[in-house]
Design a protein around this motif. Structure first.
Motif: not given
Length: 441
Positions: A10, A70, A74, A93, A155
């Motif tokens: 990430d 997480w 995104q 994040l 991700m």
């Protein structure tokens, strides 16, 4: 280890998408550096808080929550894809990933006695290298095929998959904070006194380790954000080759972490002091790392620059698991999560400045290569200074005994301090080693 791999992927994804994203959105090098730096604005704050939460909540649930967060953060990049959305997403994040480096180690430490924690910590920490060896080259191909947003989508999916698997397999180990708490309750010691984190942080081993690792983590963040761009803009490699070369420092880092921790674990079991087996080995590694980075501006051929970067980075990050073990040595077992969380958050604060400063130097320099080499040289000098500081301060046996004496003088209410840690505060680790041998038998 897999969660730590996702964590670093990430972070590293910004380095993979930097050039195509800059071309698409019209961003400067300073803008890219700002994106790398804002990640660490709340990263440090939540890193401080996460350890205290993990002292009181099962580590398996903390890690599960982090992994899901997480993935969710995104989404703004995928839906909007503007510079503003990137800023917001990277800040969120960073906040979600702040406690990760310390808590993944805490989760694994719950399965091993103190004398055998170096190698497991290195395995977990090698997830950062796995991310750059395997995941980043794969993301490079994904970006080249589907565009820069596809890296963030990938991700997000990986984070969700890990969370689903962890929900079924994650458990606390017999040496975990939660297990120590349950043993205290069973023995009628539910009211175990806590040592102030300020007293622990005031120990020379603690703050000396923070200063020693400050430049190392600055190097890590610069590599994550800028190394592919340096290889492409500064050294003339193609975009695909730059993404592939990005894995080389991590190969060296993984080897250094695994080999160094395995050897120092053996030395510890055989009776060598923690200062010698963890501290002085770390000092020697920082001296070599700093020397490699400091001479980069004076080296001509690109292959020689790559060699120095790979060697310096590998040796430098190999220090991280050694210092994690040294810090847990001075911490009460019930406070390992908070102590390690504060320690990691403090030295990782270099990430707030390092990526942005590198971008500024690149924009201000006559050529991009001059800016990159100046940044690495500065990191090398700071690493050498950190090595000297650590040599003068690191002594886990001495500081462990100091905490034990402070507790004996201030514990007037009859509460019992963490006997698992302070039952023996000699200069060596025979108690942990004997315990390990009994378990092996």
């Amino acid at each position: 280890m897999i969660l730590h791999t996702v964590n670093f992927a990430d972070k590293a994804v910004l380095g993979v998408v930097a050039r195509p994203m800059a071309e698409d959105l019209g961003l400067s090098n300073a803008d890219i550096g700002l994106l790398g730096s804002v990640f660490y604005v709340l990263f440090v704050v939540t890193g401080l808080l996460g350890g205290f939460i993990a002292d009181r909540v099962k580590i398996v649930w903390v890690l599960l929550t982090m992994a899901l967060l997480w993935s969710l953060v995104q989404i703004p990049i995928l839906l909007v894809g503007t510079f503003g959305a990137l800023i917001v997403s990277r800040i969120l994040l960073g906040a979600a990933e702040g406690p990760a480096a310390s808590l993944v180690n805490v989760a694994v430490f719950g399965w091993f006695p103190k004398s055998k924690r170096g190698f497991p910590s290195a395995v977990v920490s090698s997830g950062s290298s796995v991310a750059k060896i395997l995941v980043v080259p794969a993301l490079t191909v994904v970006v080249a095929t589907f565009g820069w947003k596809s890296a963030f989508f990938t991700m997000m999916v990986v984070g969700v998959i890990w969370a689903v698997v962890w929900f079924f397999v994650g458990k606390d180990g017999p040496y975990s904070v939660n297990s120590a708490r349950e043993r205290a309750k069973a023995s009628g010691q539910a009211n175990v006194k806590r040592v102030s984190i300020l007293r622990i942080a005031a120990l020379p081993t603690f703050w000396g380790g923070v200063l020693g690792l400050f430049a190392i983590y600055g190097m890590v963040t610069v590599v994550l954000t800028w190394l592919p761009s340096y290889f492409e803009e500064g050294l003339g490699y193609s975009r695909i080759n730059s993404g592939l070369l990005f894995a080389l420092p991590s190969v060296a880092g993984m080897g250094a972490m695994l080999l160094g921790s395995f050897v120092t674990d053996r030395l510890s079991v055989r009776g060598m002091t923690v200062r010698a087996s963890r501290g002085m080995v770390s000092v020697a590694a920082l001296l070599l790392c700093g020397a490699c980075l400091a001479v980069i501006p004076f080296v001509g051929p690109s292959w020689a620059v790559v060699t120095l970067l790979v060697t310096g980075y590998g040796i430098g990050v190999g220090v991280l698991p050694l210092m994690f073990v040294a810090i847990t040595h001075i911490s009460p077992e019930r406070q390992v999560a908070s102590t390690l969380g504060v320690f990691v958050a403090l030295f990782q604060s270099s990430g707030i400045v390092a990526p942005w400063l590198t971008g500024y130097l690149v924009d201000a320099a006559p050529t991009p290569v001059d800016g990159y080499t100046s940044a690495f040289q500065l990191l090398g000098v700071l690493t050498l200074v950190g090595a000297v500081v650590m040599f003068l301060t690191i002594n886990p046996e001495r500081d462990r005994a100091r905490i034990a004496r402070i507790d004996a003088l201030t514990d007037a209410d009859g509460s019992v301090e963490d006997s698992e840690l302070y039952a023996a505060s000699s200069r060596r680790e025979p108690a942990a080693s004997d315990e390990s041998r009994r378990e092996d038998s």
